[in-house]
Design a protein around this motif. Sequence first.
Motif, PDB file in Angstrom:
ATOM      1  N   THR A 161      10.759  38.588  57.013  1.00 19.83           N
ATOM      2  CA  THR A 161      11.205  39.719  57.840  1.00 19.83           C
ATOM      3  C   THR A 161      10.194  40.040  58.932  1.00 19.83           C
ATOM      4  OG1 THR A 161      10.099  41.321  56.439  1.00 19.83           O
ATOM      5  CG2 THR A 161      12.377  40.856  55.905  1.00 19.83           C
ATOM      6  N   SER A 162      10.681  40.684  59.987  1.00 14.27           N
ATOM      7  CA  SER A 162       9.801  41.337  60.956  1.00 14.27           C
ATOM      8  C   SER A 162      10.407  42.724  61.137  1.00 14.27           C
ATOM      9  CB  SER A 162       9.792  40.561  62.270  1.00 14.27           C
ATOM     10  OG  SER A 162      10.952  40.846  63.022  1.00 14.27           O
ATOM     11  N   GLU A 163       9.849  43.525  62.042  1.00 18.57           N
ATOM     12  CA  GLU A 163      10.381  44.883  62.233  1.00 18.57           C
ATOM     13  C   GLU A 163      11.839  44.877  62.660  1.00 18.57           C
ATOM     14  OE1 GLU A 163       7.727  46.772  65.021  1.00 18.57           O
ATOM     15  OE2 GLU A 163       7.383  48.324  63.519  1.00 18.57           O
ATOM     16  N   ILE A 164      12.224  43.851  63.407  1.00 20.95           N
ATOM     17  CA  ILE A 164      13.585  43.842  63.957  1.00 20.95           C
ATOM     18  C   ILE A 164      14.385  42.600  63.539  1.00 20.95           C
ATOM     19  CG2 ILE A 164      12.920  45.276  65.933  1.00 20.95           C
ATOM     20  CD1 ILE A 164      13.163  42.681  67.654  1.00 20.95           C
ATOM     21  N   LYS A 165      13.959  41.958  62.461  1.00 26.63           N
ATOM     22  CA  LYS A 165      14.678  40.732  62.035  1.00 26.63           C
ATOM     23  C   LYS A 165      14.571  40.507  60.526  1.00 26.63           C
ATOM     24  CE  LYS A 165      12.541  37.055  61.615  1.00 26.63           C
ATOM     25  NZ  LYS A 165      11.554  36.004  61.859  1.00 26.63           N
ATOM     26  N   ILE A 166      15.659  40.026  59.927  1.00 29.13           N
ATOM     27  CA  ILE A 166      15.587  39.558  58.538  1.00 29.13           C
ATOM     28  C   ILE A 166      16.140  38.134  58.530  1.00 29.13           C
ATOM     29  CG2 ILE A 166      16.240  40.003  56.132  1.00 29.13           C
ATOM     30  CD1 ILE A 166      17.198  42.811  57.257  1.00 29.13           C
ATOM     31  N   SER A 167      15.375  37.213  57.963  1.00 28.21           N
ATOM     32  CA  SER A 167      15.853  35.827  57.873  1.00 28.21           C
ATOM     33  C   SER A 167      15.920  35.410  56.420  1.00 28.21           C
ATOM     34  CB  SER A 167      14.880  34.868  58.561  1.00 28.21           C
ATOM     35  OG  SER A 167      14.775  35.151  59.918  1.00 28.21           O
ATOM     36  N   VAL A 168      16.939  34.608  56.097  1.00 29.45           N
ATOM     37  CA  VAL A 168      17.010  34.013  54.760  1.00 29.45           C
ATOM     38  C   VAL A 168      17.250  32.522  54.896  1.00 29.45           C
ATOM     39  CG1 VAL A 168      17.929  36.093  53.635  1.00 29.45           C
ATOM     40  CG2 VAL A 168      19.500  34.397  54.544  1.00 29.45           C
ATOM     41  N   LEU A 169      16.755  31.789  53.928  1.00 33.42           N
ATOM     42  CA  LEU A 169      16.974  30.349  53.894  1.00 33.42           C
ATOM     43  C   LEU A 169      18.059  30.079  52.862  1.00 33.42           C
ATOM     44  CD1 LEU A 169      15.474  27.950  55.286  1.00 33.42           C
ATOM     45  CD2 LEU A 169      14.302  27.597  53.114  1.00 33.42           C
ATOM     46  N   ILE A 170      19.060  29.283  53.257  1.00 30.97           N
ATOM     47  CA  ILE A 170      20.159  28.976  52.326  1.00 30.97           C
ATOM     48  C   ILE A 170      20.494  27.483  52.394  1.00 30.97           C
ATOM     49  CG2 ILE A 170      21.203  31.289  52.517  1.00 30.97           C
ATOM     50  CD1 ILE A 170      23.360  29.960  54.340  1.00 30.97           C
ATOM     51  N   ASP A 171      21.366  27.056  51.506  1.00 27.38           N
ATOM     52  CA  ASP A 171      21.881  25.684  51.547  1.00 27.38           C
ATOM     53  C   ASP A 171      22.691  25.518  52.845  1.00 27.38           C
ATOM     54  OD1 ASP A 171      23.611  23.455  51.223  1.00 27.38           O
ATOM     55  OD2 ASP A 171      23.447  23.621  49.040  1.00 27.38           O
ATOM     56  N   GLU A 172      22.389  24.436  53.576  1.00 22.02           N
ATOM     57  CA  GLU A 172      23.008  24.193  54.887  1.00 22.02           C
ATOM     58  C   GLU A 172      24.541  24.228  54.864  1.00 22.02           C
ATOM     59  OE1 GLU A 172      21.104  21.058  57.651  1.00 22.02           O
ATOM     60  OE2 GLU A 172      22.855  20.087  56.799  1.00 22.02           O
ATOM     61  N   ARG A 173      25.136  23.836  53.722  1.00 25.47           N
ATOM     62  CA  ARG A 173      26.602  23.776  53.637  1.00 25.47           C
ATOM     63  C   ARG A 173      27.255  25.130  53.877  1.00 25.47           C
ATOM     64  NH1 ARG A 173      27.480  21.372  47.850  1.00 25.47           N
ATOM     65  NH2 ARG A 173      25.543  22.529  47.571  1.00 25.47           N
ATOM     66  N   TYR A 174      26.507  26.214  53.631  1.00 22.22           N
ATOM     67  CA  TYR A 174      27.114  27.548  53.729  1.00 22.22           C
ATOM     68  C   TYR A 174      26.823  28.239  55.058  1.00 22.22           C
ATOM     69  CZ  TYR A 174      27.492  26.572  48.789  1.00 22.22           C
ATOM     70  OH  TYR A 174      27.767  25.961  47.603  1.00 22.22           O
ATOM     71  N   THR A 175      26.309  27.490  56.047  1.00 21.08           N
ATOM     72  CA  THR A 175      25.913  28.094  57.323  1.00 21.08           C
ATOM     73  C   THR A 175      27.058  28.881  57.980  1.00 21.08           C
ATOM     74  OG1 THR A 175      24.412  26.253  57.655  1.00 21.08           O
ATOM     75  CG2 THR A 175      24.867  27.612  59.577  1.00 21.08           C
ATOM     76  N   ASN A 176      28.199  28.209  58.186  1.00 23.00           N
ATOM     77  CA  ASN A 176      29.300  28.866  58.901  1.00 23.00           C
ATOM     78  C   ASN A 176      29.796  30.118  58.200  1.00 23.00           C
ATOM     79  OD1 ASN A 176      29.172  26.868  60.729  1.00 23.00           O
ATOM     80  ND2 ASN A 176      31.365  26.419  60.715  1.00 23.00           N
ATOM     81  N   ILE A 177      29.989  29.991  56.898  1.00 26.25           N
ATOM     82  CA  ILE A 177      30.526  31.135  56.154  1.00 26.25           C
ATOM     83  C   ILE A 177      29.506  32.287  56.163  1.00 26.25           C
ATOM     84  CG2 ILE A 177      29.974  29.949  53.964  1.00 26.25           C
ATOM     85  CD1 ILE A 177      32.805  32.321  54.194  1.00 26.25           C
ATOM     86  N   ALA A 178      28.224  31.950  56.079  1.00 27.15           N
ATOM     87  CA  ALA A 178      27.193  33.008  56.098  1.00 27.15           C
ATOM     88  C   ALA A 178      27.188  33.721  57.452  1.00 27.15           C
ATOM     89  CB  ALA A 178      25.816  32.403  55.813  1.00 27.15           C
ATOM     90  N   VAL A 179      27.188  32.952  58.525  1.00 31.68           N
ATOM     91  CA  VAL A 179      27.145  33.571  59.866  1.00 31.68           C
ATOM     92  C   VAL A 179      28.387  34.441  60.076  1.00 31.68           C
ATOM     93  CG1 VAL A 179      27.185  33.110  62.358  1.00 31.68           C
ATOM     94  CG2 VAL A 179      25.710  31.749  60.878  1.00 31.68           C
ATOM     95  N   LYS A 180      29.550  33.888  59.754  1.00 30.84           N
ATOM     96  CA  LYS A 180      30.794  34.631  59.986  1.00 30.84           C
ATOM     97  C   LYS A 180      30.867  35.894  59.137  1.00 30.84           C
ATOM     98  CE  LYS A 180      33.729  30.965  61.683  1.00 30.84           C
ATOM     99  NZ  LYS A 180      34.450  29.795  61.260  1.00 30.84           N
ATOM    100  N   SER A 181      30.496  35.782  57.857  1.00 29.11           N
ATOM    101  CA  SER A 181      30.641  36.972  57.005  1.00 29.11           C
ATOM    102  C   SER A 181      29.614  38.046  57.368  1.00 29.11           C
ATOM    103  CB  SER A 181      30.592  36.607  55.523  1.00 29.11           C
ATOM    104  OG  SER A 181      29.418  35.897  55.251  1.00 29.11           O
ATOM    105  N   LEU A 182      28.414  37.649  57.780  1.00 27.36           N
ATOM    106  CA  LEU A 182      27.427  38.657  58.193  1.00 27.36           C
ATOM    107  C   LEU A 182      27.867  39.318  59.499  1.00 27.36           C
ATOM    108  CD1 LEU A 182      24.148  36.728  57.318  1.00 27.36           C
ATOM    109  CD2 LEU A 182      24.943  38.858  56.262  1.00 27.36           C
ATOM    110  N   HIS A 183      28.390  38.521  60.397  1.00 27.32           N
ATOM    111  CA  HIS A 183      28.875  39.047  61.679  1.00 27.32           C
ATOM    112  C   HIS A 183      29.928  40.126  61.431  1.00 27.32           C
ATOM    113  CE1 HIS A 183      30.906  38.750  65.667  1.00 27.32           C
ATOM    114  NE2 HIS A 183      29.657  38.561  66.068  1.00 27.32           N
ATOM    115  N   GLU A 184      30.773  39.871  60.429  1.00 33.40           N
ATOM    116  CA  GLU A 184      31.814  40.841  60.108  1.00 33.40           C
ATOM    117  C   GLU A 184      31.218  42.058  59.386  1.00 33.40           C
ATOM    118  OE1 GLU A 184      35.309  38.639  58.929  1.00 33.40           O
ATOM    119  OE2 GLU A 184      35.917  40.406  57.761  1.00 33.40           O
TER     120      GLU A 184
END
Length: 405
Positions: A374-397
């Motif tokens: 994390t930083s003051e204005i960011k949170i990052s997580v590392l995940i299995d590459e296969r779930y990239t699209n679903i992670a981005v889309k569901s977080l966006h929502e």
Amino acid sequence: MSLIVMKFGGTSVADINKINNVADIVLKELKSNKIIVVLSAMAGVTNKMQEYINNIESNERIENDLILTSGESVTIGILSSILKKRNIKSLPLLGWQVPIVTDDNHQKAKILNIDKKRINTFLEFNDVLVIAGFQGVDLSGNITSLGRGGSDTTAVAIASAVNADRCDIYTDVDGVYSADPNIVSKAKKIPQMAYEEMLEMASTGAKVLHTRSVELAMKNNLVLQVLSSITKKSGTLILDEKNLIEKEIVSGVSYSMAESKVTISGIPDKPGISAQIFGLLADQNINVDMIVQNISQDGINANITFTVPNNELNLAKETLKNNLNKINYKSLQTDENVSKISVIGMGMMSQSGVAQKMFKTLADNSINILAISTSEIKISVLIDERYTNIAVKSLHEAYNLINKK
Ligand code: ADP
Ligand code: ASP
Ligand code: MG
């Protein structure tokens, strides 16, 4: 008369028609301004050059940069010829002719100096300078490259050196979006954002701007505008936080598949061991990003997991293997099939629950988190590459970033 720096990326100069379109855009601005144009190579050309390097398995840093930077010669030559046909006084310039002086860190060279006086002299005798992006020259006279996507940095560095009135980055999207519009079709355009937010977005994978270009713009307080070379829509302004009208809690979600996970297990749990590991990697100029350390059950040994760029993984492995007797670890494991997902927003500083929402959303989609940073204005997580699209889309929502229009 104002001075404007206009940068056009690979898709904007992908063929002769597109370069003619660039000439039209330059001509419009030329009516009341002097112009410096910075160009990339035609889309796909630098990738092709990288392929040649891979095919011959060349480790020659100087030759590799000669090959990599060749595409930009073609585009500046073509645009400058087209401009001259239209009776414009245009001067094409390669990096060494400006000169754009860099360090000798080939493939990721840093700009040390740009000769402002010479640029001003060139501008006295010409209406447009057409400069090759992505390249420079080191103090020994060798050609260097600034890292993939580095033409943005060339443009910002030149704009800062000559105190340009504007620096416009023309690309294939009409601004910076709440997520990569090629992945999330409902992403919304961000009209204005702070340097810090863009910096976090770029460094976590939103390749719309080269990270160092944003750093440089922030340092020099240069307003950047990202806009399309095709549509005439208004783009995104990147500026000082003080001038922001609205601060979103989360303004964007980004992802990067360009990192690999390295785990060193069974390291003696004693002071100085991390300093030693990361010191060895730093000596090789390897960029380490997320780091997680945990003490093993026996309390004697520890495990360290961290990420490095994919193209630095082999060097990292080699460095660690060569120093096995210094670090005394039991095993070394690597995984290239990981992806880093980040949420970014200036308003996060004063808001709780943002991380919790991220973790819950991923959990609801049965996505396991491998590392967090994390930083003051960011949170990052590392995940299995296969779930990239679903992670981005569901977080966006989940953060309600969807374009409702
Ligand atoms: P150029 O060749 O013009 O430099 P790039 O391909 O480097 O263009 O950058 C533009 C691309 O960045 C877009 O096509 C888009 O897929 C990608 N991108 C990733 N994240 C974002 C984002 N948040 N907003 C806009 N574009 C993004
Ligand atoms: N042509 C270079 C690349 O593809 C530089 C750039 O496009 O910014 O990385
Ligand atoms: Mg780019």
